[in-house]
Design an enzyme around this catalytic site. Sequence first.
Site, PDB file in Angstrom:
ATOM      1  N   SER A  83       0.852  -1.194   0.000  1.00 54.90           N
ATOM      2  CA  SER A  83       0.000   0.000   0.000  1.00 54.90           C
ATOM      3  C   SER A  83       0.884   1.239   0.000  1.00 54.90           C
ATOM      4  CB  SER A  83      -0.857  -0.038   1.260  1.00 54.90           C
ATOM      5  OG  SER A  83      -1.562   1.164   1.393  1.00 54.90           O
ATOM      6  N   ALA A  84       0.659   2.132  -0.967  1.00 57.20           N
ATOM      7  CA  ALA A  84       1.582   3.260  -1.159  1.00 57.20           C
ATOM      8  C   ALA A  84       1.557   4.279  -0.021  1.00 57.20           C
ATOM      9  CB  ALA A  84       1.273   3.959  -2.481  1.00 57.20           C
ATOM     10  N   HIS A  85       0.385   4.508   0.575  1.00 56.14           N
ATOM     11  CA  HIS A  85       0.340   5.579   1.585  1.00 56.14           C
ATOM     12  C   HIS A  85       1.065   5.190   2.858  1.00 56.14           C
ATOM     13  CE1 HIS A  85      -2.746   4.234   4.576  1.00 56.14           C
ATOM     14  NE2 HIS A  85      -3.018   3.397   3.608  1.00 56.14           N
TER      15      HIS A  85
ATOM     16  N   CYS B 182     -10.087   0.256  24.487  1.00 56.11           N
ATOM     17  CA  CYS B 182     -10.835   1.438  24.880  1.00 56.11           C
ATOM     18  C   CYS B 182     -10.579   2.606  23.944  1.00 56.11           C
ATOM     19  CB  CYS B 182     -10.561   1.805  26.336  1.00 56.11           C
ATOM     20  SG  CYS B 182      -9.304   0.846  27.144  1.00 56.11           S
TER      21      CYS B 182
END
Lengths: 472, 472
Positions: free
Chosen positions: B197-199, B323
């Site tokens: 994934s590039a990001h 949480c």
Amino acid sequence: MPYFDMASSAPLHPVARQALLAALDEGWADPSRLYREGRRARLLLDAAREAAAEAVGCRPDELVFTPSGTRAVYGGIAGALAGRRRAGRRLVVSAVEHSSVLHTAAAHEADGGTVTEVPVDRTGRVAPGAYATALREAPDGVALACLQSANHEVGTLQPVAEAAEECAAAGVPLLVDAAQSLGWGPVEGNWSLLAASAHKWGGPAGVGLLAVRKGVRFRTVPPTDERESGRSPGFENLPAIVAAAASLRAVRAEAAAEAERLRGLVDRIRARVPELVPDVEVVGDPERRLPHLVTFSCLYVDGEALLHELDRAEFSVSSGSSCTSSTLTPSHVLRAMGVLSEGNVRVSLPHGTAETEVERFLEALPGVVAQVRERLGAPKPAETAEPAVAPEPEPEPDVALVVDSLGKRCPIPVIELAKVIGQVPVGGVVVVLSDDEAARLDIPAWCEMRGQSYEGERTADRGVAYRVRRRA
Amino acid sequence: MPYFDMASSAPLHPVARQALLAALDEGWADPSRLYREGRRARLLLDAAREAAAEAVGCRPDELVFTPSGTRAVYGGIAGALAGRRRAGRRLVVSAVEHSSVLHTAAAHEADGGTVTEVPVDRTGRVAPGAYATALREAPDGVALACLQSANHEVGTLQPVAEAAEECAAAGVPLLVDAAQSLGWGPVEGNWSLLAASAHKWGGPAGVGLLAVRKGVRFRTVPPTDERESGRSPGFENLPAIVAAAASLRAVRAEAAAEAERLRGLVDRIRARVPELVPDVEVVGDPERRLPHLVTFSCLYVDGEALLHELDRAEFSVSSGSSCTSSTLTPSHVLRAMGVLSEGNVRVSLPHGTAETEVERFLEALPGVVAQVRERLGAPKPAETAEPAVAPEPEPEPDVALVVDSLGKRCPIPVIELAKVIGQVPVGGVVVVLSDDEAARLDIPAWCEMRGQSYEGERTADRGVAYRVRRRA
């Protein structure tokens, strides 16, 4: 250098560019995170969704962003079919939908579903009542119907509002592929799902829209995650989404004036091309059409050669001909309409196209077509347009001539037919042997254009024998 | 303002920005078109594919661009499973894969397939031989195995090359999710498919990579079209693809030096946090790990409150705690590792993180943790760290104390346990009643950290009864 292929992809709108740049700085973080960069991204995403929903005419929580129009179409159809599984597995589509719809329909069939194709008339438009008929005649009920808002190849507007009424009366959701029209205005009528693609209106690539009205049964198909209401997985392409929404708003603000201006230019092309170029058929509905798009087909012309020559003359257009490099069969749209596919040219004008560009195109086109025809040895207009004496009905002779065009590609079979038709007497028959898929469409279309009589096809030892009786 | 959540999404690399801008002007047209704008787009696409393939270590025709890492993972797994249908329907994954892999596995199971989960040790690493064992013990054969190159939550590197050997020996393709590591270097070993994934490396959102080695059986699942070798449909997101490839090359050029520098900063965090903050567990493999990522959990701390306070102090980090607002269960990664999930903080440093930013974080953290603990009424370090006399073995008394934490959320059950443990004699038992999913993980983890003895759980009238014997 005029780019006349807006229907394929529009150049980036200046507003899209500006918004994209701003969002690259502000919107690179994960909008599901709680820290400030994430919150900033979330604000941008929410604002983009509101702007897009307003332009679409739906609620923000009915709209998700997808990675492309194709993915929106697939996700929408597959999700609606899955959600309506109890209503059966029949999908109704028009015969002239975009390939993304037809590919999805084919996948549905391969998976055991059934598909009904609604035919169109010679303008590419589905008949009023056609959806009602398709729904009524489905033996096992219909899970979903699809109809484009406007055809991507010939620009004909579809009667979406009527189809939506017909679907609503039958309790069937209607998905509208609005890819070609959304930049020009909202889709009217009571549709249930809507898909679109940002790069068609001047937004960036990488963004589609899928709207699913509240109350429509919908079950997302895999892959799924928690993003985009669970309807479009994967990290949001936020800068592009922001640019898509901003540019949609911008093109809409210009739409009315620009539509009127481009409609004038397209009307000029529609009127002038048949005057300037012999043996041309302008296709699509002349009135109920997209403002910026016109398509015509030129007899005796190889579509790829024509595109190539137009490109050399610095005009970028596209073609639904079979003889363009990526396809071996003519466009399914032209086929469904039953119009000539050879030498097919689609001109779709981007916002801002200058009148002078259109004039230059009209100046260049006749020479380009003539040049391609000459290279192919096409019959001269004079040869084919010879005035014929209306024949007395007489006992029809048997086959007078067989043309063997086996192994020859579009438009050669039609050219060879045109060359010999004058050699048989009026009332005589020419049989063309061809194994090119385009001949099935183009030989009947040629007969229609030239006033000859097409008498059908028969499977031959090799290829198909097309029978044409000389009438003129 | 330090952004320490690179593992979630990296700020856009300057090279990516520059390439994106250039490609917006040159690469908006359809690369499958024959005219000049299309040819120009095609050239950009081909060049991007070559650059990305070189960085991945595959042939350009083995690599396609997808709209996201999630879509690459899904497309890769689903395509490999479909292509290997004859080898059965078993999918092997590690227990600590990214949710995109686990969601795909869940969809496969829902569709009638089977899934084997390979466990990990306390560092989050699968054992050597674990894949061989999983493959050997699958009664019906294995269609596909998946293993991440590095864990996204704790940074532990996985033995991918060994797993690939084990898979090759069994004739099973291995898909590697390289999302977290590809910017740092190619994935070693003889993998069959790879997704990224590039990001995550500083490229833009909207681009994933899927590599499928020649010879791997693969059948794309719908939707399909003719783009990207038929493996990733929809109009190519070309400017982003160009930016992704350019930035991958750029981060790789910086990788060795930057990895060394960030490794030093992370080592400092790993060493200092336990000194500065009492009751902290640093998790993940201390050596075999991503250079820029460190994760620790703080006893008696609510993860969401901690993130909120760190954000107020201008540090952006993420958490695998239960949480945090978007989840109700603790991270599946921490659970599979069996480590404390409460007060979990993941710090992942982007390229260029300054030493001073890390120092500021180390200065701020103790106060922030103390503040959250105080607000929750957590036991003071002195209370819990009291030196205990090593007890003589003695007849173990029955339950001495029951703590009713029903209806209370993480980390309250652990805080209440810690407060009362000193009230039972050494050898005595405290039973905590809790209906919070996190307690199942955090009570045993607390026992491990504090030298107490966890004696298991039993279903109670409401919630679960967790039994702890005081040892110290």
